[in-house]
Design a protein around this motif. Structure first.
Motif, PDB file in Angstrom:
ATOM      1  N   ASP A 371       0.838  -1.198   0.000  1.00 58.37           N
ATOM      2  CA  ASP A 371       0.000   0.000   0.000  1.00 58.37           C
ATOM      3  C   ASP A 371       0.875   1.251   0.000  1.00 58.37           C
ATOM      4  OD1 ASP A 371      -2.104  -1.730   0.175  1.00 58.37           O
ATOM      5  OD2 ASP A 371      -2.509  -1.373   2.303  1.00 58.37           O
ATOM      6  N   ARG A 372       0.502   2.211  -0.825  1.00 58.74           N
ATOM      7  CA  ARG A 372       1.244   3.468  -0.879  1.00 58.74           C
ATOM      8  C   ARG A 372       0.346   4.535  -1.480  1.00 58.74           C
ATOM      9  NH1 ARG A 372       6.295   1.923  -4.188  1.00 58.74           N
ATOM     10  NH2 ARG A 372       6.921   4.039  -3.727  1.00 58.74           N
ATOM     11  N   VAL A 373       0.725   5.793  -1.306  1.00 60.46           N
ATOM     12  CA  VAL A 373       0.003   6.918  -1.888  1.00 60.46           C
ATOM     13  C   VAL A 373       1.015   7.727  -2.680  1.00 60.46           C
ATOM     14  CG1 VAL A 373      -1.393   8.963  -1.444  1.00 60.46           C
ATOM     15  CG2 VAL A 373      -1.655   6.939   0.000  1.00 60.46           C
ATOM     16  N   THR A 374       0.951   7.598  -3.999  1.00 55.62           N
ATOM     17  CA  THR A 374       1.955   8.222  -4.863  1.00 55.62           C
ATOM     18  C   THR A 374       1.637   9.664  -5.211  1.00 55.62           C
ATOM     19  OG1 THR A 374       0.842   7.463  -6.866  1.00 55.62           O
ATOM     20  CG2 THR A 374       2.464   5.983  -5.895  1.00 55.62           C
ATOM     21  N   ASP A 375       0.395  10.072  -5.016  1.00 55.82           N
ATOM     22  CA  ASP A 375      -0.004  11.441  -5.324  1.00 55.82           C
ATOM     23  C   ASP A 375       0.323  12.333  -4.134  1.00 55.82           C
ATOM     24  OD1 ASP A 375      -1.181  13.830  -5.976  1.00 55.82           O
ATOM     25  OD2 ASP A 375      -3.140  12.994  -6.486  1.00 55.82           O
ATOM     26  N   GLU A 376       1.317  13.190  -4.304  1.00 59.85           N
ATOM     27  CA  GLU A 376       1.750  14.043  -3.194  1.00 59.85           C
ATOM     28  C   GLU A 376       0.728  15.096  -2.810  1.00 59.85           C
ATOM     29  OE1 GLU A 376       3.810  15.830  -6.892  1.00 59.85           O
ATOM     30  OE2 GLU A 376       2.967  13.928  -6.196  1.00 59.85           O
ATOM     31  N   THR A 377      -0.318  15.238  -3.630  1.00 63.20           N
ATOM     32  CA  THR A 377      -1.385  16.195  -3.310  1.00 63.20           C
ATOM     33  C   THR A 377      -2.649  15.503  -2.799  1.00 63.20           C
ATOM     34  OG1 THR A 377      -2.329  16.189  -5.551  1.00 63.20           O
ATOM     35  CG2 THR A 377      -0.514  17.719  -5.121  1.00 63.20           C
ATOM     36  N   ALA A 378      -2.597  14.201  -2.580  1.00 64.87           N
ATOM     37  CA  ALA A 378      -3.783  13.454  -2.143  1.00 64.87           C
ATOM     38  C   ALA A 378      -4.318  14.021  -0.835  1.00 64.87           C
ATOM     39  CB  ALA A 378      -3.441  11.976  -1.971  1.00 64.87           C
ATOM     40  N   ALA A 379      -5.639  14.091  -0.723  1.00 66.56           N
ATOM     41  CA  ALA A 379      -6.268  14.582   0.492  1.00 66.56           C
ATOM     42  C   ALA A 379      -5.970  13.654   1.661  1.00 66.56           C
ATOM     43  CB  ALA A 379      -7.781  14.696   0.291  1.00 66.56           C
ATOM     44  N   GLU A 407       5.450  12.068  -3.176  1.00 66.18           N
ATOM     45  CA  GLU A 407       4.479  11.091  -2.689  1.00 66.18           C
ATOM     46  C   GLU A 407       4.069  11.457  -1.274  1.00 66.18           C
ATOM     47  OE1 GLU A 407       6.695   7.479  -2.765  1.00 66.18           O
ATOM     48  OE2 GLU A 407       8.238   8.273  -1.448  1.00 66.18           O
ATOM     49  N   ARG A 408       2.970  10.860  -0.824  1.00 63.65           N
ATOM     50  CA  ARG A 408       2.601  10.970   0.589  1.00 63.65           C
ATOM     51  C   ARG A 408       3.357   9.941   1.427  1.00 63.65           C
ATOM     52  NH1 ARG A 408       0.639  15.921   1.276  1.00 63.65           N
ATOM     53  NH2 ARG A 408      -1.486  16.245   0.524  1.00 63.65           N
ATOM     54  N   GLY A 409       3.401   8.718   0.922  1.00 65.07           N
ATOM     55  CA  GLY A 409       4.070   7.682   1.684  1.00 65.07           C
ATOM     56  C   GLY A 409       4.051   6.361   0.950  1.00 65.07           C
ATOM     57  N   LEU A 410       4.737   5.379   1.534  1.00 59.86           N
ATOM     58  CA  LEU A 410       4.935   4.097   0.854  1.00 59.86           C
ATOM     59  C   LEU A 410       5.094   2.975   1.866  1.00 59.86           C
ATOM     60  CD1 LEU A 410       8.598   4.172  -0.533  1.00 59.86           C
ATOM     61  CD2 LEU A 410       7.702   5.751   1.160  1.00 59.86           C
ATOM     62  N   TYR A 411       4.840   1.765   1.397  1.00 61.89           N
ATOM     63  CA  TYR A 411       4.931   0.567   2.238  1.00 61.89           C
ATOM     64  C   TYR A 411       4.130   0.732   3.523  1.00 61.89           C
ATOM     65  CZ  TYR A 411       8.171  -1.740  -0.872  1.00 61.89           C
ATOM     66  OH  TYR A 411       8.726  -2.358  -1.958  1.00 61.89           O
ATOM     67  N   PHE A 412       2.884   1.167   3.363  1.00 66.43           N
ATOM     68  CA  PHE A 412       1.984   1.248   4.501  1.00 66.43           C
ATOM     69  C   PHE A 412       1.629  -0.173   4.959  1.00 66.43           C
ATOM     70  CE2 PHE A 412      -0.236   5.530   3.277  1.00 66.43           C
ATOM     71  CZ  PHE A 412       0.980   6.170   3.373  1.00 66.43           C
ATOM     72  N   PRO A 413       1.572  -0.424   6.245  1.00 63.67           N
ATOM     73  CA  PRO A 413       1.023  -1.705   6.713  1.00 63.67           C
ATOM     74  C   PRO A 413      -0.416  -1.873   6.226  1.00 63.67           C
ATOM     75  CG  PRO A 413       2.137  -0.557   8.496  1.00 63.67           C
ATOM     76  CD  PRO A 413       2.053   0.417   7.358  1.00 63.67           C
ATOM     77  N   HIS A 414      -0.779  -3.106   5.923  1.00 67.36           N
ATOM     78  CA  HIS A 414      -2.129  -3.398   5.423  1.00 67.36           C
ATOM     79  C   HIS A 414      -3.029  -3.962   6.517  1.00 67.36           C
ATOM     80  CE1 HIS A 414      -5.036  -4.117   2.212  1.00 67.36           C
ATOM     81  NE2 HIS A 414      -5.283  -5.306   2.761  1.00 67.36           N
ATOM     82  N   SER A 415      -2.426  -4.687   7.424  1.00 70.80           N
ATOM     83  CA  SER A 415      -3.183  -5.227   8.555  1.00 70.80           C
ATOM     84  C   SER A 415      -2.314  -5.133   9.804  1.00 70.80           C
ATOM     85  CB  SER A 415      -3.600  -6.681   8.292  1.00 70.80           C
ATOM     86  OG  SER A 415      -2.467  -7.497   8.112  1.00 70.80           O
ATOM     87  N   TRP A 416      -2.973  -4.958  10.964  1.00 64.43           N
ATOM     88  CA  TRP A 416      -2.210  -4.780  12.187  1.00 64.43           C
ATOM     89  C   TRP A 416      -3.032  -5.197  13.403  1.00 64.43           C
ATOM     90  CZ3 TRP A 416      -3.211  -0.869   8.630  1.00 64.43           C
ATOM     91  CH2 TRP A 416      -4.299  -0.036   8.925  1.00 64.43           C
ATOM     92  N   GLY A 436      -2.973   2.921   7.004  1.00 62.07           N
ATOM     93  CA  GLY A 436      -1.749   2.421   7.624  1.00 62.07           C
ATOM     94  C   GLY A 436      -0.579   3.388   7.593  1.00 62.07           C
ATOM     95  N   GLY A 437      -0.816   4.646   7.186  1.00 61.87           N
ATOM     96  CA  GLY A 437       0.306   5.578   7.034  1.00 61.87           C
ATOM     97  C   GLY A 437       0.932   6.037   8.331  1.00 61.87           C
ATOM     98  N   LEU A 438       0.161   6.051   9.425  1.00 65.10           N
ATOM     99  CA  LEU A 438       0.677   6.494  10.717  1.00 65.10           C
ATOM    100  C   LEU A 438      -0.030   5.714  11.815  1.00 65.10           C
ATOM    101  CD1 LEU A 438       2.421   8.332  12.455  1.00 65.10           C
ATOM    102  CD2 LEU A 438       0.649  10.098  12.280  1.00 65.10           C
ATOM    103  N   LEU A 439       0.715   4.831  12.471  1.00 61.75           N
ATOM    104  CA  LEU A 439       0.181   3.987  13.534  1.00 61.75           C
ATOM    105  C   LEU A 439       0.918   4.288  14.829  1.00 61.75           C
ATOM    106  CD1 LEU A 439       0.053   0.552  11.646  1.00 61.75           C
ATOM    107  CD2 LEU A 439      -1.789   2.246  11.870  1.00 61.75           C
ATOM    108  N   VAL A 440       0.174   4.366  15.938  1.00 60.34           N
ATOM    109  CA  VAL A 440       0.752   4.628  17.256  1.00 60.34           C
ATOM    110  C   VAL A 440       0.251   3.557  18.216  1.00 60.34           C
ATOM    111  CG1 VAL A 440       0.960   6.268  19.158  1.00 60.34           C
ATOM    112  CG2 VAL A 440       0.849   7.099  16.806  1.00 60.34           C
ATOM    113  N   SER A 441       1.159   3.071  19.066  1.00 61.08           N
ATOM    114  CA  SER A 441       0.787   2.004  19.986  1.00 61.08           C
ATOM    115  C   SER A 441       1.416   2.256  21.360  1.00 61.08           C
ATOM    116  CB  SER A 441       1.256   0.647  19.456  1.00 61.08           C
ATOM    117  OG  SER A 441       0.996  -0.385  20.383  1.00 61.08           O
ATOM    118  N   ARG A 442       0.656   1.959  22.387  1.00 56.25           N
ATOM    119  CA  ARG A 442       1.191   1.962  23.746  1.00 56.25           C
ATOM    120  C   ARG A 442       1.858   0.606  23.982  1.00 56.25           C
ATOM    121  NH1 ARG A 442      -0.232   4.524  28.655  1.00 56.25           N
ATOM    122  NH2 ARG A 442       1.378   3.976  30.186  1.00 56.25           N
TER     123      ARG A 442
END
Length: 482
Positions: A371-379, A407-416, A436-442
């Protein structure tokens, strides 16, 4: 292999022919500006190593024009439109060619035939590789490079910013002059410095400290480095080379300009931030330029050092592929998190996910590309608008996603695992939303952050919104994490 305008270059051209006519001569003429200052031509003679072939040589000194411009790929002669090249309309003949015409060519001919052009190259012998030929590259008399080339400054910060100007001498005769910074109007000026070179390829570096005006408005500004010699020559660009054993070297000039983005950025109070460098990673320098107290972590620190002294530890892009010490000591980093630390992991590829280095199960897409978002202007949509990662100390708004590159980002996790909290949603046009672009965990008493956002591109490029978001991630504290 490098030459400067006005330089005298010694050239030797040798030709062979299978014609057995002993009266045939093989004269040569060069054709690429300049003029011959002296030459000697040897006549045709039998070549004992080539049967009946005849050989002829000519040696001369070629004077390069003073007006000769530095070598540049033809598709970079005009400014790019975003990331797209503009091909010069007056050089249609070279459109699609891998290289532009060489600066010096030899045109061999005799009274009967014209044999076409031959590129003049620099020839040398390497004990391990044999004969090597490299293209002639025209460089300026003074090569000027400015570091850092891009940066983000916090609005209202009184701190001084350091710049380094590196000069490289391309000529063999002496050159002296001054080097200075050209600052925007109204900025406190800095004193110029003297330089003197006596040999080719000599190099000197000069440090400058720059203060922004007290009431500087947010926006983009330029700082330019300029060298001037005693004859009035002005130099404001550096030459960069792409060179690998399997390809022809390519050079291109880049203006010695730093683009400074001044923005409202609040950096958290951090004692020190540990950083594990990844592949082609310039993030530590970008963060250091913004005032983050960065300390690179080597093998010894990862294996035996006291990690608890770091306010946060950041792992660079693809670091799990290039740093064996990181792989071997990943358990120590997870223990650092459980004891109350903050670990921020930038984008990683399959070796990270297959290796199970995260504190809880997580994986990439099972089929097809990651998973990735190649459009650097994507909402970008916030899934948790009140989360500290998006509010403290900088409140992330839609404007913070402006100006991102490539780009916005790349190699997003797909499941977690459910212990990870997704904070953002985005997608390329016509594709499904990705979270999956930004995940935070305690994790224990600490916080674990995994992000596929392309900070490794945005931070060195000085994108303000990326700095604001990264500052928030560095500010995450266990007490603020639900």
């Amino acid at each position: 292999a490098t030459v400067v305008p006005g330089q005298r270059v010694s050239i030797r051209v040798t030709g062979w022919t299978a014609d057995s006519d002993s009266t045939r001569r093989l004269p040569f003429v060069t054709a690429a500006g300049g003029g011959v200052s002296s030459d000697t031509t040897s006549g045709a003679a039998a070549n004992a190593n080539a049967g009946s072939r005849l050989s002829s040589s000519r040696s001369f000194v070629w004077v390069l024009p003073d007006s000769l411009a530095p070598t540049i790929p033809y598709f970079l002669q005009l400014p790019r439109i975003g990331a797209m090249y503009q091909w010069p309309v007056d050089e249609v003949a070279v459109w699609g060619d891998p290289f532009e015409p060489p600066p010096v060519v030899a045109n061999p001919y005799d009274s009967r035939d014209i044999w076409g052009s031959v590129e003049v190259t620099y020839r040398t012998n390497n004990p391990a590789q044999g004969e090597l030929r490299r293209p002639l590259t025209v460089v300026p008399r003074i090569d000027v490079k400015l570091d850092p080339a891009d940066g983000v400054w916090a609005l209202g910060s009184p701190a001084a910013h350091d710049f380094t100007v590196t000069l490289t001498h391309g000529a063999s005769d002496p050159t002296s002059g001054t080097v200075r910074l050209e600052l925007p109007e109204g900025w406190p000026q800095v004193k110029s410095q003297l330089f003197r070179f006596t040999t080719e390829d000599e190099r000197q570096s000069f440090g400058f400290q720059v203060h922004a005006p007290v009431r500087l408005a947010a926006g983009s500004y330029e700082v330019r480095a300029i060298a001037e010699d005693g004859k009035g020559g002005r130099y404001d660009q550096g030459i960069f080379t792409v060179d690998y054993p399997h390809i022809r070297p390519r050079t291109y000039p880049r203006a010695s300009v730093a683009r400074i983005n001044v923005a409202a950025i609040v950096m958290p109070r951090l004692a020190r931030v540990g950083y594990i460098r990844g592949a082609a990673d310039e993030v530590p320098e970008a963060l250091g330029g913004a005032g983050v107290p960065i300390e690179l972590l080597d093998r010894a620190i990862l294996a035996h050092g006291d990690l608890s002294k770091y306010s946060a530890i950041v792992i660079g892009p693809r670091a799990y592929e290039v740093d064996t010490a990181l792989v071997q000591n990943n358990a120590r980093l997870l223990d650092y998190v459980r004891r109350g630390g903050l670990l921020l992991v930038q984008y990683q590829q399959q070796p990270f996910y297959r290796g199970g280095f995260a504190p809880a199960p997580i994986s990439l897409a099972a089929q097809g590309p990651a998973d990735r978002v190649t459009d650097e202007t994507a909402a970008v949509k916030s899934l948790a608008p009140t989360d500290p990662a998006l509010t403290t100390p900088n409140r992330i708004a839609a404007s913070d996603w402006d100006g991102w590159i490539q780009e916005r980002g790349l190699y997003f996790p797909h499941s977690w695992d459910k212990s990870y909290r997704p904070l953002l949603e985005m997608h390329d046009p016509g594709e499904a939303p990705l979270q999956g672009g930004l995940l935070v965990s305690r994790v224990g008493k600490g916080t674990y952050v995994l992000t596929g956002l392309s900070f490794f591109r945005q931070l060195p490029a000085g994108v303000p919104g990326a700095f604001r978001l990264f500052a928030n991630l560095l500010a995450l504290q266990p007490a603020a994490t639900p």
